[in-house]
Design a protein around this motif. Structure first.
Motif: not given
Length: 103
Positions: A2-5, A95-102
Protein backbone atom coordinates in the motif's frame (compact mmCIF):
# COMPACT_ATOMS: atom_id res chain seq x y z
CA UNK A 1 2.20 -2.94 -0.97
CA UNK A 2 0.00 0.00 0.00
CA UNK A 3 2.95 2.35 0.53
CA UNK A 4 4.00 2.14 -3.12
CA UNK A 5 1.26 4.35 -4.65
CA UNK A 6 1.66 6.96 -1.91
CA UNK A 7 5.43 7.08 -2.42
CA UNK A 8 5.11 7.18 -6.20
CA UNK A 9 2.48 9.91 -6.42
CA UNK A 10 3.96 11.82 -3.50
CA UNK A 11 7.23 11.98 -5.40
CA UNK A 12 5.36 13.08 -8.52
CA UNK A 13 3.34 15.86 -6.85
CA UNK A 14 4.57 16.77 -3.35
CA UNK A 15 8.35 16.51 -3.76
CA UNK A 16 8.39 18.77 -6.86
CA UNK A 17 6.26 21.30 -4.97
CA UNK A 18 8.81 21.34 -2.14
CA UNK A 19 11.68 21.74 -4.61
CA UNK A 20 9.85 24.61 -6.34
CA UNK A 21 9.20 26.32 -3.00
CA UNK A 22 12.78 25.87 -1.78
CA UNK A 23 14.78 26.62 -4.93
CA UNK A 24 12.49 29.00 -6.82
CA UNK A 25 10.63 30.85 -4.08
CA UNK A 26 9.75 33.93 -6.19
CA UNK A 27 8.52 31.92 -9.17
CA UNK A 28 7.42 28.75 -7.41
CA UNK A 29 4.02 28.56 -9.13
CA UNK A 30 5.48 28.72 -12.62
CA UNK A 31 8.24 26.31 -11.66
CA UNK A 32 5.79 23.84 -10.15
CA UNK A 33 3.63 24.09 -13.27
CA UNK A 34 6.67 23.20 -15.43
CA UNK A 35 7.42 20.30 -13.07
CA UNK A 36 3.86 19.05 -13.52
CA UNK A 37 4.13 19.41 -17.29
CA UNK A 38 7.16 17.13 -17.14
CA UNK A 39 4.75 14.29 -16.43
CA UNK A 40 3.90 14.43 -20.12
CA UNK A 41 6.88 12.15 -20.69
CA UNK A 42 4.50 9.43 -19.54
CA UNK A 43 2.83 9.70 -22.94
CA UNK A 44 5.42 7.18 -24.09
CA UNK A 45 3.48 4.60 -22.07
CA UNK A 46 0.91 4.72 -24.87
CA UNK A 47 3.44 2.89 -27.06
CA UNK A 48 3.50 -0.13 -24.75
CA UNK A 49 1.17 -3.12 -24.58
CA UNK A 50 -0.44 -3.12 -22.12
CA UNK A 51 -0.35 0.64 -21.63
CA UNK A 52 -0.22 0.23 -17.85
CA UNK A 53 1.45 -2.67 -16.10
CA UNK A 54 1.93 -2.14 -12.36
CA UNK A 55 4.74 -4.70 -12.32
CA UNK A 56 6.77 -3.12 -15.13
CA UNK A 57 9.66 -0.78 -14.43
CA UNK A 58 9.40 2.15 -16.81
CA UNK A 59 13.10 3.01 -16.57
CA UNK A 60 14.80 1.99 -19.81
CA UNK A 61 11.57 0.36 -21.02
CA UNK A 62 9.80 3.40 -22.47
CA UNK A 63 11.67 5.70 -24.91
CA UNK A 64 11.36 8.89 -22.82
CA UNK A 65 12.47 6.91 -19.75
CA UNK A 66 15.55 5.44 -21.47
CA UNK A 67 19.09 5.99 -20.30
CA UNK A 68 19.72 8.07 -23.43
CA UNK A 69 16.77 10.34 -22.63
CA UNK A 70 17.93 10.61 -19.01
CA UNK A 71 21.36 11.74 -20.26
CA UNK A 72 19.64 14.51 -22.25
CA UNK A 73 17.69 15.53 -19.13
CA UNK A 74 20.96 15.77 -17.20
CA UNK A 75 22.33 17.91 -20.04
CA UNK A 76 19.40 20.29 -19.56
CA UNK A 77 20.85 21.14 -16.13
CA UNK A 78 23.86 22.81 -17.74
CA UNK A 79 21.95 25.66 -19.35
CA UNK A 80 19.97 28.16 -17.30
CA UNK A 81 17.11 28.30 -19.85
CA UNK A 82 16.51 24.53 -19.65
CA UNK A 83 17.49 23.91 -16.03
CA UNK A 84 13.95 23.90 -14.57
CA UNK A 85 12.84 21.50 -17.31
CA UNK A 86 15.82 19.26 -16.56
CA UNK A 87 15.06 19.26 -12.84
CA UNK A 88 11.40 18.45 -13.49
CA UNK A 89 12.21 15.59 -15.84
CA UNK A 90 14.79 14.15 -13.46
CA UNK A 91 12.36 14.43 -10.54
CA UNK A 92 9.90 12.43 -12.64
CA UNK A 93 12.56 9.82 -13.37
CA UNK A 94 13.46 9.69 -9.65
CA UNK A 95 9.83 8.96 -8.78
CA UNK A 96 9.79 6.15 -11.33
CA UNK A 97 13.11 4.75 -10.04
CA UNK A 98 11.73 4.63 -6.49
CA UNK A 99 8.65 2.87 -7.86
CA UNK A 100 10.91 0.28 -9.53
CA UNK A 101 12.79 -0.29 -6.28
CA UNK A 102 9.54 -0.88 -4.41
CA UNK A 103 8.35 -3.65 -6.74
Amino acid sequence: MILRPFAHYGLHFIFPLLIALLLYRKAWKTTYFVFLLCMLIDLDHLLATPIFDPNRCSINFHPLHSYYAIAVYVGFLIFKKTRILGIGLLLHILADVVDCWMM
